[in-house]
Design a protein around this motif. Structure first.
Motif, PDB file in Angstrom:
ATOM      1  N   LYS A   7      -4.289 -65.956  24.520  1.00  0.00           N
ATOM      2  CA  LYS A   7      -3.529 -66.650  23.571  1.00  0.00           C
ATOM      3  C   LYS A   7      -1.980 -66.244  23.678  1.00  0.00           C
ATOM      4  O   LYS A   7      -1.347 -65.024  24.035  1.00  0.00           O
ATOM      5  CB  LYS A   7      -3.916 -65.603  22.286  1.00  0.00           C
ATOM      6  N   LEU A   9       1.829 -66.733  22.071  1.00  0.00           N
ATOM      7  CA  LEU A   9       2.774 -67.005  21.129  1.00  0.00           C
ATOM      8  C   LEU A   9       4.018 -67.464  21.530  1.00  0.00           C
ATOM      9  O   LEU A   9       4.650 -66.992  22.440  1.00  0.00           O
ATOM     10  CB  LEU A   9       2.871 -65.802  20.394  1.00  0.00           C
ATOM     11  N   VAL A  37      -0.219 -70.392  19.814  1.00  0.00           N
ATOM     12  CA  VAL A  37       0.350 -70.267  18.351  1.00  0.00           C
ATOM     13  C   VAL A  37       1.758 -70.404  18.570  1.00  0.00           C
ATOM     14  O   VAL A  37       2.563 -69.698  19.304  1.00  0.00           O
ATOM     15  CB  VAL A  37      -0.015 -68.623  17.788  1.00  0.00           C
ATOM     16  N   THR A  39       5.495 -70.064  16.373  1.00  0.00           N
ATOM     17  CA  THR A  39       6.055 -69.513  15.327  1.00  0.00           C
ATOM     18  C   THR A  39       7.589 -69.831  14.842  1.00  0.00           C
ATOM     19  O   THR A  39       8.278 -70.171  15.924  1.00  0.00           O
ATOM     20  CB  THR A  39       5.754 -67.909  15.402  1.00  0.00           C
ATOM     21  N   ILE A  97       8.955 -61.143  14.211  1.00  0.00           N
ATOM     22  CA  ILE A  97       8.049 -61.707  15.335  1.00  0.00           C
ATOM     23  C   ILE A  97       7.356 -60.211  15.897  1.00  0.00           C
ATOM     24  O   ILE A  97       6.207 -60.395  16.080  1.00  0.00           O
ATOM     25  CB  ILE A  97       8.612 -62.387  16.682  1.00  0.00           C
ATOM     26  N   ILE A 101       4.112 -60.740  13.227  1.00  0.00           N
ATOM     27  CA  ILE A 101       3.774 -61.843  13.819  1.00  0.00           C
ATOM     28  C   ILE A 101       2.668 -61.431  14.756  1.00  0.00           C
ATOM     29  O   ILE A 101       1.625 -61.890  15.037  1.00  0.00           O
ATOM     30  CB  ILE A 101       4.491 -62.971  14.155  1.00  0.00           C
ATOM     31  N   ILE A 102       3.165 -60.666  15.930  1.00  0.00           N
ATOM     32  CA  ILE A 102       2.511 -60.259  16.921  1.00  0.00           C
ATOM     33  C   ILE A 102       1.395 -59.326  16.558  1.00  0.00           C
ATOM     34  O   ILE A 102       0.035 -59.643  16.810  1.00  0.00           O
ATOM     35  CB  ILE A 102       3.319 -59.349  17.950  1.00  0.00           C
ATOM     36  N   VAL A 105      -1.309 -62.165  14.830  1.00  0.00           N
ATOM     37  CA  VAL A 105      -1.797 -63.096  15.833  1.00  0.00           C
ATOM     38  C   VAL A 105      -2.627 -62.392  16.966  1.00  0.00           C
ATOM     39  O   VAL A 105      -3.400 -62.938  17.592  1.00  0.00           O
ATOM     40  CB  VAL A 105      -0.615 -63.844  16.329  1.00  0.00           C
ATOM     41  N   PRO A 107      -1.447 -61.948  20.289  1.00  0.00           N
ATOM     42  CA  PRO A 107      -1.326 -62.604  21.393  1.00  0.00           C
ATOM     43  C   PRO A 107      -1.198 -61.561  22.785  1.00  0.00           C
ATOM     44  O   PRO A 107      -1.020 -60.599  22.467  1.00  0.00           O
ATOM     45  CB  PRO A 107       0.030 -63.696  21.390  1.00  0.00           C
ATOM     46  N   LEU A 110       4.273 -63.215  24.855  1.00  0.00           N
ATOM     47  CA  LEU A 110       5.049 -63.894  23.925  1.00  0.00           C
ATOM     48  C   LEU A 110       6.155 -64.975  24.862  1.00  0.00           C
ATOM     49  O   LEU A 110       6.552 -64.288  25.746  1.00  0.00           O
ATOM     50  CB  LEU A 110       6.128 -62.934  23.013  1.00  0.00           C
TER      51      LEU A 110
END
Length: 144
Positions: A7, A9, A37, A39, A97, A101-102, A105, A107, A110
């Motif tokens: 995954k 980001l 993903v 963002t 982030i 976000i991290i 999500v 991931p 990044l």
């Protein structure tokens, strides 16, 4: 040995370096068969006090960001990425982030862009440097 990511980001905005990061994220996601993903962060620090207090203004800014991210999702789908979606955050880009976000999500990579600054500007911190320092996952910084 190169790692296949599951995954990825990618952080985007309207800058050329973010577009370069997005292009690389598509390449990496395709190569790894990874979920992508995308963002974007609604940065209230860029609004004046009257704009920040106006629900109509903030709603308009959010709608514009959402439409922009949906365009990125469409481009990724056209490029052949099967699993792709967008996430909007609010606040300071780097901090949001890393802290919101991290964890949300989860991931394993990044990807972000960074402008190559010259002169005194290169000695000061940037969002990319902040994220590279504080992320608990691998961070790839792409320069345009």
């Amino acid at each position: 040995m190169a790692k296949d990511y599951q995954k990825i980001l990618v952080g985007v905005d309207d800058s050329a370096d973010a577009l370069a990061a997005f292009r690389y994220a598509i390449h990496r996601a395709k190569a790894d068969g990874a979920e992508l993903v995308i963002t974007g962060i609604l940065e209230s620090g860029e609004m004046n006090i009257y704009q920040a207090l106006s629900k109509d203004y903030v709603h308009g800014e959010r709608a514009e960001l959402e439409a922009h991210l949906n365009d990125y999702v469409g481009l990724a789908q056209k490029a052949g990425i099967a699993k792709v979606y967008a996430v909007i955050g609010e606040g300071d880009a780097g901090e949001t982030i890393i802290k919101t976000i991290i964890p949300q999500v989860q991931p394993d990579l990044l990807i972000i862009g960074a402008e190559a600054k010259k002169g005194l500007a290169r000695h000061f911190g940037s969002q990319a440097a902040y994220m590279a320092k504080y992320a608990d996952i691998s961070v790839l910084i792409v320069r345009e």
